[in-house]
Scaffold this motif. Structure first.
Motif, PDB file in Angstrom:
ATOM      1  N   ASN A 117      -2.114  36.760  31.566  1.00 56.05           N
ATOM      2  CA  ASN A 117      -0.989  35.848  31.719  1.00 56.05           C
ATOM      3  C   ASN A 117      -1.544  34.461  31.438  1.00 56.05           C
ATOM      4  N   ALA A 118      -1.335  33.997  30.221  1.00 60.13           N
ATOM      5  CA  ALA A 118      -2.002  32.800  29.720  1.00 60.13           C
ATOM      6  C   ALA A 118      -1.148  31.551  29.885  1.00 60.13           C
ATOM      7  N   SER A 119      -1.783  30.499  30.377  1.00 65.36           N
ATOM      8  CA  SER A 119      -1.136  29.191  30.500  1.00 65.36           C
ATOM      9  C   SER A 119      -1.010  28.548  29.119  1.00 65.36           C
ATOM     10  N   ALA A 122      -4.512  28.247  27.837  1.00 66.11           N
ATOM     11  CA  ALA A 122      -5.223  29.475  27.466  1.00 66.11           C
ATOM     12  C   ALA A 122      -4.567  30.245  26.328  1.00 66.11           C
ATOM     13  N   LYS A 123      -3.290  30.044  26.104  1.00 61.24           N
ATOM     14  CA  LYS A 123      -2.558  30.812  25.093  1.00 61.24           C
ATOM     15  C   LYS A 123      -3.212  30.727  23.702  1.00 61.24           C
ATOM     16  N   PRO A 124      -3.539  29.552  23.183  1.00 61.77           N
ATOM     17  CA  PRO A 124      -4.166  29.500  21.852  1.00 61.77           C
ATOM     18  C   PRO A 124      -5.529  30.207  21.813  1.00 61.77           C
ATOM     19  N   PHE A 125      -6.294  30.092  22.893  1.00 62.27           N
ATOM     20  CA  PHE A 125      -7.594  30.765  22.942  1.00 62.27           C
ATOM     21  C   PHE A 125      -7.418  32.273  22.834  1.00 62.27           C
ATOM     22  N   VAL A 133       1.664  37.752  22.157  1.00 64.02           N
ATOM     23  CA  VAL A 133       2.580  37.466  23.257  1.00 64.02           C
ATOM     24  C   VAL A 133       3.579  38.612  23.394  1.00 64.02           C
ATOM     25  N   SER A 134       3.739  39.098  24.617  1.00 61.35           N
ATOM     26  CA  SER A 134       4.761  40.113  24.874  1.00 61.35           C
ATOM     27  C   SER A 134       5.984  39.503  25.566  1.00 61.35           C
ATOM     28  N   ARG A 135       5.778  38.410  26.339  1.00 61.91           N
ATOM     29  CA  ARG A 135       6.921  37.730  26.953  1.00 61.91           C
ATOM     30  C   ARG A 135       6.477  36.385  27.549  1.00 61.91           C
ATOM     31  N   SER A 150       2.726  36.426  29.031  1.00 62.48           N
ATOM     32  CA  SER A 150       2.031  37.697  29.096  1.00 62.48           C
ATOM     33  C   SER A 150       1.600  38.030  27.677  1.00 62.48           C
ATOM     34  N   MET A 151       0.306  38.323  27.544  1.00 58.70           N
ATOM     35  CA  MET A 151      -0.255  38.633  26.226  1.00 58.70           C
ATOM     36  C   MET A 151      -1.062  39.914  26.349  1.00 58.70           C
TER      37      MET A 151
END
Length: 156
Positions: A117-119, A122-125, A133-135, A150-151
């Motif tokens: 669950n990426a902030s 953290a999402k780009p990393f 990404v799932s949601r 959520s990834m």
């Protein structure tokens, strides 16, 4: 300088807690309001609580020049629960080294999928590591809404 990745030791908890709080209170400001940050990492810091959390999560720890500079946690079902590097050591390969170690361990354990669950931070990393990404999630904490994604990544 080489980054050393190792298993958690009980004496690491205070330094890892400080990395968590410092990272959120310094770096997350570009994406989250002060009120959101205060809900994510409330002050004052409860070190005994974090000692217990880390003893349960058993993070992988990154050292650089004998200094703790980051950590990641992995559950038995493949969830990366926490992933933080010290603000003074970001963009130096700490998170990448931790992630590579974590993925190697995941494969050894026979895990087929990793999730996180990426902030905003953290999402780009994680996208760069092959996660998709799932949601989008909206987490409510005491009236503040924190956004994360959520990834997941399927391991071959």
């Amino acid at each position: 300088m080489a980054i050393n990745i190792r298993n958690f030791h009980s004496g690491d908890a205070r330094a890892l807690t400080d990395i968590f709080y410092t990272s959120i209170h310094q770096v997350a400001r570009q994406y989250y309001s002060q009120a959101e940050i205060n809900q994510w990492a409330p002050l004052p810091i409860d070190y005994p609580l974090w000692q217990t959390k880390f003893q349960q999560m058993l993070p992988y720890v990154a050292e650089l020049a004998n200094q703790l500079v980051g950590f990641m946690t992995l559950t038995d079902d493949g969830l990366i629960g926490l992933a933080y590097s010290h603000p003074g050591h970001q963009k130096k390969g700490i998170a990448t080294a931790l992630y590579r170690h974590l993925e190697t361990q995941s494969r050894r354990l026979g895990l087929k999928t990793l999730t996180v669950n990426a902030s905003y931070l953290a999402k780009p990393f994680f996208a760069k590591q092959g996660f998709v990404v799932s949601r989008k999630n909206e987490i409510s904490r005491n009236g503040e809404i924190l956004i994360n994604w959520s990834m997941e990544k399927h391991l071959l």
